[in-house]
Design an enzyme around this catalytic site. Structure first.
Site, PDB file in Angstrom:
ATOM      1  N   HIS A  76       8.725 -11.465  -6.002  1.00  0.00           N
ATOM      2  CA  HIS A  76       7.534 -11.111  -6.924  1.00  0.00           C
ATOM      3  C   HIS A  76       6.975  -9.867  -6.154  1.00  0.00           C
ATOM      4  O   HIS A  76       6.031  -9.051  -6.854  1.00  0.00           O
ATOM      5  CB  HIS A  76       6.491 -12.635  -6.806  1.00  0.00           C
ATOM      6  CG  HIS A  76       4.528 -11.861  -7.139  1.00  0.00           C
ATOM      7  ND1 HIS A  76       4.692 -12.067  -8.402  1.00  0.00           N
ATOM      8  CD2 HIS A  76       4.194 -12.310  -5.977  1.00  0.00           C
ATOM      9  CE1 HIS A  76       3.057 -11.603  -7.877  1.00  0.00           C
ATOM     10  NE2 HIS A  76       2.927 -12.174  -6.624  1.00  0.00           N
ATOM     11  N   ASP A 105       0.441  22.093 -14.598  1.00  0.00           N
ATOM     12  CA  ASP A 105       1.033  20.709 -14.178  1.00  0.00           C
ATOM     13  C   ASP A 105       1.802  20.692 -13.077  1.00  0.00           C
ATOM     14  O   ASP A 105       1.458  20.987 -12.101  1.00  0.00           O
ATOM     15  CB  ASP A 105       2.411  21.102 -14.883  1.00  0.00           C
ATOM     16  CG  ASP A 105       3.468  19.531 -15.519  1.00  0.00           C
ATOM     17  OD1 ASP A 105       3.929  19.300 -15.221  1.00  0.00           O
ATOM     18  OD2 ASP A 105       3.807  20.063 -16.713  1.00  0.00           O
ATOM     19  N   TRP A 141      10.215 -11.002   0.763  1.00  0.00           N
ATOM     20  CA  TRP A 141       9.851  -9.561   0.607  1.00  0.00           C
ATOM     21  C   TRP A 141      10.656  -8.634   2.382  1.00  0.00           C
ATOM     22  O   TRP A 141      10.833  -7.629   2.393  1.00  0.00           O
ATOM     23  CB  TRP A 141       8.862  -8.754  -0.004  1.00  0.00           C
ATOM     24  CG  TRP A 141       7.652  -8.496   0.827  1.00  0.00           C
ATOM     25  CD1 TRP A 141       7.140  -9.059   1.052  1.00  0.00           C
ATOM     26  CD2 TRP A 141       7.156  -6.861   1.322  1.00  0.00           C
ATOM     27  NE1 TRP A 141       5.959  -8.391   1.758  1.00  0.00           N
ATOM     28  CE2 TRP A 141       5.924  -7.636   2.133  1.00  0.00           C
ATOM     29  CE3 TRP A 141       7.891  -6.209   1.410  1.00  0.00           C
ATOM     30  CZ2 TRP A 141       4.970  -6.536   2.992  1.00  0.00           C
ATOM     31  CZ3 TRP A 141       7.294  -4.795   2.015  1.00  0.00           C
ATOM     32  CH2 TRP A 141       6.193  -4.706   2.625  1.00  0.00           C
ATOM     33  N   SER A 168      12.909   7.658  -4.948  1.00  0.00           N
ATOM     34  CA  SER A 168      11.752   7.978  -6.083  1.00  0.00           C
ATOM     35  C   SER A 168      10.463   8.124  -5.335  1.00  0.00           C
ATOM     36  O   SER A 168       9.608   9.178  -5.453  1.00  0.00           O
ATOM     37  CB  SER A 168      12.379   6.799  -7.077  1.00  0.00           C
ATOM     38  OG  SER A 168      10.719   6.616  -7.600  1.00  0.00           O
ATOM     39  N   SER A 169      10.289   7.425  -4.224  1.00  0.00           N
ATOM     40  CA  SER A 169       8.229   7.924  -3.788  1.00  0.00           C
ATOM     41  C   SER A 169       8.664   8.629  -2.562  1.00  0.00           C
ATOM     42  O   SER A 169       7.423   9.241  -2.870  1.00  0.00           O
ATOM     43  CB  SER A 169       8.435   6.791  -2.773  1.00  0.00           C
ATOM     44  OG  SER A 169       8.839   5.045  -3.436  1.00  0.00           O
ATOM     45  N   HIS A 252       2.768  -1.396   7.540  1.00  0.00           N
ATOM     46  CA  HIS A 252       1.394  -0.818   7.571  1.00  0.00           C
ATOM     47  C   HIS A 252       0.852  -0.019   6.912  1.00  0.00           C
ATOM     48  O   HIS A 252       0.328  -0.004   6.270  1.00  0.00           O
ATOM     49  CB  HIS A 252       0.628  -1.581   9.258  1.00  0.00           C
ATOM     50  CG  HIS A 252      -0.563  -2.112   9.206  1.00  0.00           C
ATOM     51  ND1 HIS A 252      -0.999  -3.344   8.779  1.00  0.00           N
ATOM     52  CD2 HIS A 252      -1.520  -1.116   8.501  1.00  0.00           C
ATOM     53  CE1 HIS A 252      -2.066  -3.285   7.943  1.00  0.00           C
ATOM     54  NE2 HIS A 252      -2.860  -2.303   8.032  1.00  0.00           N
ATOM     55  N   GLU A 254       2.545   1.109   4.305  1.00  0.00           N
ATOM     56  CA  GLU A 254       2.307   0.888   3.097  1.00  0.00           C
ATOM     57  C   GLU A 254       1.552   0.347   2.195  1.00  0.00           C
ATOM     58  O   GLU A 254       0.886  -0.020   1.586  1.00  0.00           O
ATOM     59  CB  GLU A 254       4.100   0.206   2.887  1.00  0.00           C
ATOM     60  CG  GLU A 254       4.434  -0.800   1.066  1.00  0.00           C
ATOM     61  CD  GLU A 254       4.670   0.329   0.488  1.00  0.00           C
ATOM     62  OE1 GLU A 254       4.625   1.588   0.338  1.00  0.00           O
ATOM     63  OE2 GLU A 254       4.352   0.231  -0.393  1.00  0.00           O
ATOM     64  N   TYR A 256      -1.757   0.544   3.368  1.00  0.00           N
ATOM     65  CA  TYR A 256      -2.861   2.302   2.902  1.00  0.00           C
ATOM     66  C   TYR A 256      -2.505   2.367   1.311  1.00  0.00           C
ATOM     67  O   TYR A 256      -3.225   2.800   0.510  1.00  0.00           O
ATOM     68  CB  TYR A 256      -2.858   2.406   4.091  1.00  0.00           C
ATOM     69  CG  TYR A 256      -4.246   1.777   5.137  1.00  0.00           C
ATOM     70  CD1 TYR A 256      -4.465   0.379   4.900  1.00  0.00           C
ATOM     71  CD2 TYR A 256      -3.546   1.724   6.988  1.00  0.00           C
ATOM     72  CE1 TYR A 256      -5.249   0.202   5.638  1.00  0.00           C
ATOM     73  CE2 TYR A 256      -4.123   0.804   7.349  1.00  0.00           C
ATOM     74  CZ  TYR A 256      -5.380  -0.515   6.976  1.00  0.00           C
ATOM     75  OH  TYR A 256      -4.940  -1.163   7.780  1.00  0.00           O
ATOM     76  N   SER A 267     -14.105   5.522  -5.701  1.00  0.00           N
ATOM     77  CA  SER A 267     -15.611   6.440  -5.863  1.00  0.00           C
ATOM     78  C   SER A 267     -15.437   7.851  -7.136  1.00  0.00           C
ATOM     79  O   SER A 267     -16.561   8.763  -7.095  1.00  0.00           O
ATOM     80  CB  SER A 267     -14.533   8.352  -4.470  1.00  0.00           C
ATOM     81  OG  SER A 267     -14.140   7.189  -3.203  1.00  0.00           O
ATOM     82  N   HIS A 301       0.128  -6.799  14.553  1.00  0.00           N
ATOM     83  CA  HIS A 301      -0.439  -7.598  14.090  1.00  0.00           C
ATOM     84  C   HIS A 301      -0.150  -8.165  13.415  1.00  0.00           C
ATOM     85  O   HIS A 301      -0.667  -9.334  12.684  1.00  0.00           O
ATOM     86  CB  HIS A 301      -1.928  -6.872  13.638  1.00  0.00           C
ATOM     87  CG  HIS A 301      -1.996  -6.314  12.547  1.00  0.00           C
ATOM     88  ND1 HIS A 301      -2.998  -5.199  12.496  1.00  0.00           N
ATOM     89  CD2 HIS A 301      -1.557  -5.675  11.312  1.00  0.00           C
ATOM     90  CE1 HIS A 301      -3.099  -4.852  11.027  1.00  0.00           C
ATOM     91  NE2 HIS A 301      -1.858  -5.379  10.141  1.00  0.00           N
ATOM     92  N   HIS A 302       1.092  -8.089  12.525  1.00  0.00           N
ATOM     93  CA  HIS A 302       1.632  -8.501  11.508  1.00  0.00           C
ATOM     94  C   HIS A 302       2.086  -9.678  12.184  1.00  0.00           C
ATOM     95  O   HIS A 302       3.071 -10.577  11.334  1.00  0.00           O
ATOM     96  CB  HIS A 302       2.462  -7.768  10.208  1.00  0.00           C
ATOM     97  CG  HIS A 302       1.610  -7.252   9.945  1.00  0.00           C
ATOM     98  ND1 HIS A 302       1.301  -7.610   8.453  1.00  0.00           N
ATOM     99  CD2 HIS A 302       0.922  -5.401  10.031  1.00  0.00           C
ATOM    100  CE1 HIS A 302       0.427  -6.560   7.376  1.00  0.00           C
ATOM    101  NE2 HIS A 302       1.237  -5.595   8.786  1.00  0.00           N
ATOM    102  N   THR A 327     -13.541   1.992   7.182  1.00  0.00           N
ATOM    103  CA  THR A 327     -13.550   1.052   5.765  1.00  0.00           C
ATOM    104  C   THR A 327     -15.221   1.322   5.369  1.00  0.00           C
ATOM    105  O   THR A 327     -15.899   1.108   4.651  1.00  0.00           O
ATOM    106  CB  THR A 327     -12.291  -0.577   5.500  1.00  0.00           C
ATOM    107  OG1 THR A 327     -11.327   0.218   6.188  1.00  0.00           O
ATOM    108  CG2 THR A 327     -12.962  -0.424   4.759  1.00  0.00           C
ATOM    109  N   LYS A 330     -16.919   3.691   4.270  1.00  0.00           N
ATOM    110  CA  LYS A 330     -16.555   3.904   2.754  1.00  0.00           C
ATOM    111  C   LYS A 330     -17.507   3.080   2.048  1.00  0.00           C
ATOM    112  O   LYS A 330     -18.053   3.250   0.609  1.00  0.00           O
ATOM    113  CB  LYS A 330     -14.943   3.289   1.823  1.00  0.00           C
ATOM    114  CG  LYS A 330     -14.287   4.588   2.882  1.00  0.00           C
ATOM    115  CD  LYS A 330     -12.784   4.322   1.999  1.00  0.00           C
ATOM    116  CE  LYS A 330     -12.043   5.731   2.841  1.00  0.00           C
ATOM    117  NZ  LYS A 330     -12.611   6.703   1.209  1.00  0.00           N
ATOM    118  N   ARG A 449       2.926 -21.299   3.904  1.00  0.00           N
ATOM    119  CA  ARG A 449       3.165 -19.966   2.207  1.00  0.00           C
ATOM    120  C   ARG A 449       4.864 -20.309   2.448  1.00  0.00           C
ATOM    121  O   ARG A 449       5.288 -20.679   3.454  1.00  0.00           O
ATOM    122  CB  ARG A 449       3.149 -18.565   2.747  1.00  0.00           C
ATOM    123  CG  ARG A 449       3.648 -17.600   3.927  1.00  0.00           C
ATOM    124  CD  ARG A 449       2.731 -16.502   3.889  1.00  0.00           C
ATOM    125  NE  ARG A 449       2.469 -15.887   3.624  1.00  0.00           N
ATOM    126  CZ  ARG A 449       3.530 -14.359   3.762  1.00  0.00           C
ATOM    127  NH1 ARG A 449       3.379 -13.807   4.917  1.00  0.00           N
ATOM    128  NH2 ARG A 449       3.626 -13.436   2.626  1.00  0.00           N
TER     129      ARG A 449
END
Lengths: 524, 290
Positions: A76, A105, A141, A168-169, A252, A254, A256, A267, A301-302, A327, A330, A449
């Site tokens: 998932h 283009d 994951w 790809s990315s 991390h 990732e 963002y 925005s 922090h993870h 943040t 924003k 979890r």
């Protein structure tokens, strides 16, 4: 050979049938491919989520065995991150960036084609692992060793699928950067670019910086399993925790990557329906850049509970809290944009306002998780699940949906059904909260979890979450119906579409010509 | 030279990307099956590799042909440059992951296993008596891979450093020759660069044979062997790729491609070669010297 030739758009041919989609170099076609792929994967990943929620409706083991349950949570996440949110943003980038900067283009159109056409192959490979000996990957994951090394026949396929998606990315990101740096119309200075373009520029930088690190980390997993290396083996002088450091150095930023383009979307939408220019444009740009910079120095922090030296725990706690500052800038700017605006509440605006409120809730729970001593209680509980789903579902996904409503009339030339859009919004918003809000409570009370069973006292909240999840899933069928309906027909959209819309894409006809700006527009 | 504003170049559609997807996917499935011990793996891998090579030849061939007919304008040139620049940046970050692993192993995981800092009980309870001496005990407390000797810096690695540094000079010389229109110098400079790269690879091969046969140092020699071979191995792979790219450029120069203003492919190859060079300097310092 002569130094330079200019060539008019001499490839105006408009190929038909399957070859149009397979061989296309057109940013709009490729954007459509990305968005359709993302929508299909949204339902694949959503179906997996519903398996998880069905199993968790009651305590005890109901429908699936624990191994399969764990492969559902793993898949998932991989599908939603790499197959839904990232391709959806790349699809939006493809459709919008050339139009927004006044170019014809993308800068590298053939590579653009390849960036997309890798994805169906990579995901076929990933999803096929569910049917292999030993089942799909079930270690989460995040692929932590040594657990993930116990994966069966699926293991090398998962690793290579990740390599392929990374390829790809990276190519997609290179294309976005080259487009923004090189395809802008004369006069479109950097500080005149719409924020969606800015946020994508920074996102693309993050992608190029961290996807190779993910590739490196999973390569080490592969060699540890098959070629006798000891990167994550303490007996050989390595350390399983080292994987977590390398992984989250990717992971991390990732996070963002999954949210910055949303900021750009919101925005664009808020000023349109508040009929006021965006408050604090340049501070938005600097805030985005600050978030990107900070994303590189907060990864641990993870892993507060993994046993790091105290200095590390403190550094990563404080650095993480710093992110609240840009943040906050924003969120303040979005609210200030709406302040005293003449607001109307069309569907994209509704999704954007819900984004601001609900994303901020997710941001605050993130701040709680950043507090090292408190995190020892929250770590690996449903509180974490609630946190990141608040920033990803009513965050990223809501922004993507808002973007579709906002630009769909431009893309198709038809207005969508506003009543149906509003129905979709209210159903989604109610059910998303019903799904994820109770997870805060069970998480704080200690429900872990990635476990298919739980203690009896968590039952009520889990039942609510399951009802919410099925409701949210069904509500998305409304969305698909609406999109298909809009593509097939509907009230003719004007060029500007929205009364308050500003930006180059709104100066083009709806739908825009096959090549967006074949001569550069004038920038005021 | 620029009147490109106001008209753009967009390439026509291409079947090479989808061929590439099929090729790379087949290659990956073959490799994965091989790793799982499936006997069909190597054959599938070779088929995938063949398709991928056809794609590389076809795609680059198309682009070279288009470039030589002069349909690319300055804007296309700049897009290519940005593309190459960011591609090299992604490669730098790939190596950063492995340099990071080396740094972490030497400064954190090894000392902790040896009882430093919060590793006191790890050492006392799990690995009593283990001393974290780098590189001598670099195969960890479990002595994974058995006895080994480390690779010194003074022999082949030093020669290889000099070879790569010289190749950086020769390619710069070739570049200046290209810009000044001295074709023979250009071709000699490029050929020398390819030769230096090839000699580098030859010595690297000798070094590996030496490591495996005389030093007992293998990919399985704990974290020392892992980082040593993965870093130098990926670097060697990149030198090989770089040498192949330069060889293609050499043939193109011999055929008379490129002129003083228009030679992006040459510069891209040169950037790539310098990148490989710089990575080697990092390796020489952090893997061999300190």
């Amino acid at each position: 050979m002569s130094a330079v030739m200019t060539s008019e758009d001499h490839h105006e041919e408009h190929p038909k049938g399957i070859s149009r989609w397979l061989f296309t170099t057109n940013h709009k076609d490729i954007g459509t491919l990305y968005l359709v792929f993302s929508l299909i994967m949204f339902f694949v990943g959503g179906a997996m989520a519903l398996v998880i929620r069905a199993e968790l409706f009651q305590p005890g083991i109901q429908f699936v065995d624990p191994q399969f349950f764990n492969s559902m949570t793993t898949m998932h996440a991989l599908v939603m991150i790499f197959g839904v949110v990232m391709p959806a943003f790349t699809g939006l980038a493809n459709w919008l960036i050339p139009m927004m900067v006044g170019g014809p283009d993308m800068a590298l159109p053939r590579m653009n084609n390849w960036s997309f056409w890798i994805l169906p192959f990579a995901f076929t490979m990933l999803l096929s692992t569910l049917f292999m000996d030993g089942g799909g990957p079930a270690g989460g994951w995040t692929l932590y060793p040594p657990l993930v090394l116990q994966t069966g026949a699926a293991f090398p396929f998962v690793i290579f699928a990740i390599h392929f998606m990374g390829l790809s990315s990276i190519m997609g990101a290179i294309n976005v950067i080259a487009t923004i740096l090189n395809m802008r119309a004369p006069g479109m200075t950097l500080m005149k670019m719409p924020l969606f373009v800015w946020t994508w520029l920074i996102t693309a930088y993050l992608l190029i910086a961290v996807m190779p690190v993910l590739a490196g980390s999973v390569t080490m997993l592969l060699t540890d399993k098959f070629f006798g290396t000891s990167f994550f083996n303490a007996a050989g002088g390595g350390d399983p925790v080292m994987f977590q450091h390398i992984f989250w150095f990717f992971g991390h930023p990732e996070v963002y990557i999954l949210i910055l383009p949303s900021f750009g979307v919101v925005s664009s939408i808020i000023p349109t329906f508040a009929r006021k220019p965006l408050f604090g444009y340049s501070s938005m740009v600097y805030a985005t850049a600050s978030i990107a910079f900070l994303s590189f120095i907060v990864w641990a922090h993870h892993m507060f509970t993994v046993g790091m030296p105290l200095a590390g725990e403190l550094f990563f706690m404080l650095a993480t809290m710093l992110i609240a500052v840009p943040t906050g800038v924003k969120v303040f700017n979005w609210v200030a944009t709406m302040w005293k605006g003449s607001m109307t509440f069309e569907t994209p605006m509704l999704f954007s306002i819900a984004f601001i409120i609900l994303f901020t809730i997710g941001g605050f729970s993130g701040l709680m998780l950043a507090i090292t001593p408190a995190d020892f209680q929250y770590h690996d509980t449903y509180f974490v699940v609630a946190h990141f789903h608040y920033v990803l579902v009513p965050g990223s996904i809501f922004a993507i949906i808002a973007a579709v409503y906002f630009w769909l009339p431009k893309w198709t030339g038809h207005m969508y059904n506003e009543t149906l859009g509003k129905a979709h919004f209210w159903l989604s918003t109610i059910f998303v909260n019903l799904t994820f809000f109770p997870m805060h409570f069970v998480g704080l009370a200690g429900m872990p979890r990635r476990i298919p069973d739980y203690n009896l006292q968590f039952t009520d909240y889990n039942m609510m979450a399951t009802v919410g999840a099925f409701g949210f899933g069904l509500a998305q069928i409304v969305f698909v119906y609406l999109v298909v309906q809009t593509i097939r027909g509907g009230k003719k959209a004007t060029d500007q579409v929205w009364e308050g819309a500003e930006g180059l894409e709104w100066t083009l006809p709806s739908p825009p010509p096959y090549h967006s700006f074949s001569t550069a527009p004038e920038i005021k | 030279m620029a009147h490109a504003q106001g008209s753009y170049y967009i390439p026509h559609g291409s079947h090479w990307p989808i061929v590439g997807s099929v090729g790379v996917a087949t290659l990956m499935v073959g490799a994965a099956k091989w790793m799982n011990g499936d006997s069909s793996g190597p054959a599938i891998l070779m088929i995938g590799l063949a398709i991928t090579l056809v794609m590389i030849f076809g795609w680059f061939g198309t682009v070279i042909k288009e470039s030589e007919t002069g349909i690319y304008n300055d804007q296309v040139d700049t897009s290519f440059r940005w593309g190459m620049f960011w591609f090299i940046f992604s490669e730098v970050m790939f190596f950063a992951a492995f340099f990071g692993a080396l740094y972490y192993a030497r400064n954190y995981s090894m000392p902790w296993l040896g009882g430093e800092g919060h590793g006191v009980s790890t050492n006392a309870v799990l690995w009593p008596g283990f001393e974290a001496v780098w590189p001598a005990h670099g195969n960890g407390p479990g002595q994974i891979g058995g006895e080994f000797k480390t690779m010194g810096w003074a022999g082949i690695p030093l020669i290889n450093t000099l070879l790569l540094l010289s190749s950086g000079v020769t390619i710069t010389w070739a570049h200046h020759a290209l810009k000044a229109g001295h074709r023979s110098q250009l071709i000699i400079g490029l050929a020398m660069t390819v030769a230096l790269g090839t000699i580098f690879m030859f010595f690297q091969g000798k070094e590996y044979i030496h490591a495996y046969h005389e030093l007992g140092l293998t990919l399985g020699s704990g974290i020392y062997g892992s980082t040593f071979f993965m870093l130098t191995g990926f670097h060697g792979m990149h030198v090989t790729i770089g040498a192949i790219i330069l060889t293609v450029i050499l043939f193109r120069c011999i055929k008379g491609h490129f002129n003083a203003e228009h030679h992006f492919a040459f510069e891209a190859a040169a950037w790539y070669w310098h990148f490989v060079d710089v990575v080697w300097l990092g390796l020489f310092i952090f893997v061999y010297l300190v």
